[in-house]
Write a protein that holds these residues in place. Structure first.
Motif, PDB file in Angstrom:
ATOM      1  N   SER A 145     -42.752  22.696  10.730  1.00  0.00           N
ATOM      2  CA  SER A 145     -42.767  23.658   9.625  1.00  0.00           C
ATOM      3  C   SER A 145     -41.603  24.633   9.679  1.00  0.00           C
ATOM      4  O   SER A 145     -41.137  25.114   8.637  1.00  0.00           O
ATOM      5  CB  SER A 145     -44.085  24.438   9.644  1.00  0.00           C
ATOM      6  OG  SER A 145     -45.193  23.567   9.528  1.00  0.00           O
TER       7      SER A 145
ATOM      8  N   MET B 281     -37.883  21.747   7.514  1.00  0.00           N
ATOM      9  CA  MET B 281     -38.338  21.896   6.140  1.00  0.00           C
ATOM     10  C   MET B 281     -37.633  20.923   5.199  1.00  0.00           C
ATOM     11  O   MET B 281     -38.270  20.326   4.315  1.00  0.00           O
ATOM     12  CB  MET B 281     -38.155  23.330   5.643  1.00  0.00           C
ATOM     13  CG  MET B 281     -38.600  23.511   4.196  1.00  0.00           C
ATOM     14  SD  MET B 281     -38.612  25.223   3.619  1.00  0.00           S
ATOM     15  CE  MET B 281     -40.132  25.821   4.348  1.00  0.00           C
TER      16      MET B 281
ATOM     17  N   TRP C 218     -39.051  17.567   5.579  1.00  0.00           N
ATOM     18  CA  TRP C 218     -40.373  17.529   4.954  1.00  0.00           C
ATOM     19  C   TRP C 218     -40.258  17.403   3.440  1.00  0.00           C
ATOM     20  O   TRP C 218     -41.035  16.666   2.811  1.00  0.00           O
ATOM     21  CB  TRP C 218     -41.154  18.798   5.312  1.00  0.00           C
ATOM     22  CG  TRP C 218     -42.402  18.956   4.496  1.00  0.00           C
ATOM     23  CD1 TRP C 218     -43.596  18.304   4.658  1.00  0.00           C
ATOM     24  CD2 TRP C 218     -42.566  19.811   3.350  1.00  0.00           C
ATOM     25  NE1 TRP C 218     -44.486  18.704   3.700  1.00  0.00           N
ATOM     26  CE2 TRP C 218     -43.894  19.626   2.890  1.00  0.00           C
ATOM     27  CE3 TRP C 218     -41.740  20.720   2.701  1.00  0.00           C
ATOM     28  CZ2 TRP C 218     -44.393  20.313   1.791  1.00  0.00           C
ATOM     29  CZ3 TRP C 218     -42.238  21.405   1.601  1.00  0.00           C
ATOM     30  CH2 TRP C 218     -43.547  21.195   1.153  1.00  0.00           C
TER      31      TRP C 218
ATOM     32  N   HIS D 236     -45.088  17.705   9.138  1.00  0.00           N
ATOM     33  CA  HIS D 236     -46.062  18.738   8.818  1.00  0.00           C
ATOM     34  C   HIS D 236     -45.378  19.898   8.096  1.00  0.00           C
ATOM     35  O   HIS D 236     -44.206  20.194   8.343  1.00  0.00           O
ATOM     36  CB  HIS D 236     -46.701  19.290  10.095  1.00  0.00           C
ATOM     37  CG  HIS D 236     -47.489  18.288  10.875  1.00  0.00           C
ATOM     38  ND1 HIS D 236     -48.774  17.925  10.542  1.00  0.00           N
ATOM     39  CD2 HIS D 236     -47.177  17.579  11.991  1.00  0.00           C
ATOM     40  CE1 HIS D 236     -49.224  17.039  11.405  1.00  0.00           C
ATOM     41  NE2 HIS D 236     -48.270  16.808  12.295  1.00  0.00           N
ATOM     42  N   MET D 237     -46.131  20.553   7.224  1.00  0.00           N
ATOM     43  CA  MET D 237     -45.694  21.826   6.681  1.00  0.00           C
ATOM     44  C   MET D 237     -46.937  22.711   6.549  1.00  0.00           C
ATOM     45  O   MET D 237     -47.835  22.418   5.762  1.00  0.00           O
ATOM     46  CB  MET D 237     -45.014  21.669   5.320  1.00  0.00           C
ATOM     47  CG  MET D 237     -44.598  22.996   4.681  1.00  0.00           C
ATOM     48  SD  MET D 237     -43.615  24.079   5.762  1.00  0.00           S
ATOM     49  CE  MET D 237     -42.138  23.064   5.965  1.00  0.00           C
TER      50      MET D 237
ATOM     51  N   TYR E 104     -44.973  28.043   4.668  1.00  0.00           N
ATOM     52  CA  TYR E 104     -44.311  27.726   3.405  1.00  0.00           C
ATOM     53  C   TYR E 104     -44.324  28.932   2.470  1.00  0.00           C
ATOM     54  O   TYR E 104     -43.305  29.255   1.840  1.00  0.00           O
ATOM     55  CB  TYR E 104     -45.011  26.537   2.740  1.00  0.00           C
ATOM     56  CG  TYR E 104     -44.399  26.129   1.420  1.00  0.00           C
ATOM     57  CD1 TYR E 104     -43.283  25.293   1.371  1.00  0.00           C
ATOM     58  CD2 TYR E 104     -44.935  26.573   0.214  1.00  0.00           C
ATOM     59  CE1 TYR E 104     -42.713  24.922   0.163  1.00  0.00           C
ATOM     60  CE2 TYR E 104     -44.379  26.204  -0.998  1.00  0.00           C
ATOM     61  CZ  TYR E 104     -43.270  25.381  -1.025  1.00  0.00           C
ATOM     62  OH  TYR E 104     -42.706  25.014  -2.225  1.00  0.00           O
TER      63      TYR E 104
END
Length: 310
Positions: free
Chosen positions: A105, A109, A112, A120-121, A126
């Motif tokens: 995360s 980013m 992602w 994963h985020m 976020y």
């Protein structure tokens, strides 16, 4: 070859029912406008955007997923080898997965954004750019508690004591059945047939508190077992294992419970069909025709609040 369809196939699940009950706009994003968003070509950017937001994981959701996966691994290892990792080893495994989610995360980013199903985020990072220290501390303290309660649970103790007399079902598998010719998906945490007691047993692990929805969700599971194996309800025992408190709750369902569950299903299907522009291909109405909830507390933890603000 995977058949790419412009619209998703209509189906029903308890989570789908709960989503619509909380917010129709979220239901539209989750089950219609995120469709095909995992594709890199021949798909509108809007669907890719919605799909990315759908893949956000809040800390409570991520924590629950990791604990469920840890339990599944532990049960599989025990059934195959007869051995179990220690509490400290299980906690360490879970912490490693939480750390991986945090690293993804904060450092990956852009990766992602391109492959939201590979990285994963965390929802909090976020939207807020960081994790709240109090939230981190809460789940750091909860982890050893839920692992200890799992290892000490009546369910796990019974499984280790009666290993040879239990027929274990595959955990966390997508199962389905037809009700009124509609595909209904059922994902049970754990179930087995006890040859000594001559009954089916369904277990649902909970990492949070009790919910008013627990009974109907478990009634659906009991209905699935009843229909698949043609057994009477009195031969089906259902339990919630609340891992945060160590409490265990037993349910014994009746025909009335099944009627209530089927009423909820049929009423929910009618509500869902209001959002179909074309019932034959399950084409949705416009996104603006999925009304937003008026209960704004739902919005605080919603993955799609960025879209609604816009």
């Amino acid at each position: 070859m995977f058949d790419i369809k412009p619209f998703p196939t209509f189906s029903w699940s308890f989570s789908r029912y709960k989503t619509l009950a909380s917010c129709a706009r979220k239901y539209g994003y989750d089950y219609y406008f995120a469709h095909n968003g995992w594709l890199h070509h021949d798909v509108e950017p809007f669907h890719q955007y919605v799909y990315r937001l759908k893949k956000l994981q809040s800390m409570p959701l991520l924590f629950g997923q990791i604990v469920h996966h840890l339990i599944e691994q532990t049960l599989n290892e025990y059934m195959q080898t007869g051995t179990t990792a220690t509490q400290a080893e299980l906690v360490q495994r879970a912490r490693g997965q939480l750390n991986t989610a945090y690293i993804d995360s904060t450092r990956y980013m852009e990766q992602w954004r391109y492959k939201p199903n590979r990285f994963h985020m965390m929802q909090e990072i976020y939207y807020d750019g960081q994790l709240d220290a109090a939230l981190v501390q809460t789940y750091r303290e909860r982890l050893p508690i839920v692992v200890t309660h799992f290892l000490q649970s009546e369910t796990f103790q019974y499984i280790t004591a009666k290993r040879g007399s239990l027929r274990i079902g595959e955990p966390e598998q997508f199962r389905s059945m037809k009700i009124d010719d509609i595909q209904v998906f059922v994902v049970m945490d754990f179930h087995y047939y006890d040859e000594l007691a001559e009954q089916w047993v369904i277990i649902d692990w909970k990492t949070g508190g009790e919910s008013d929805d627990d009974r109907q969700q478990l009634a659906l599971y009991a209905y699935y077992i009843q229909q698949k194996y043609r057994v009477p309800l009195e031969k089906i025992a259902v339990y919630n294992e609340y891992l945060l408190t160590g409490k265990r709750k037993k349910y014994q369902f009746t025909a009335t419970d099944m009627d209530n569950m089927l009423y909820t299903f049929r009423h929910s299907v009618l509500e869902m069909k209001k959002f179909q522009a074309d019932i034959l291909v399950n084409e949705p109405v416009d996104v603006e025709d999925f009304p937003q909830t008026v209960e704004e507390w739902h919005c605080r933890s919603c993955n799609f609040k960025e879209l609604c603000r816009r």
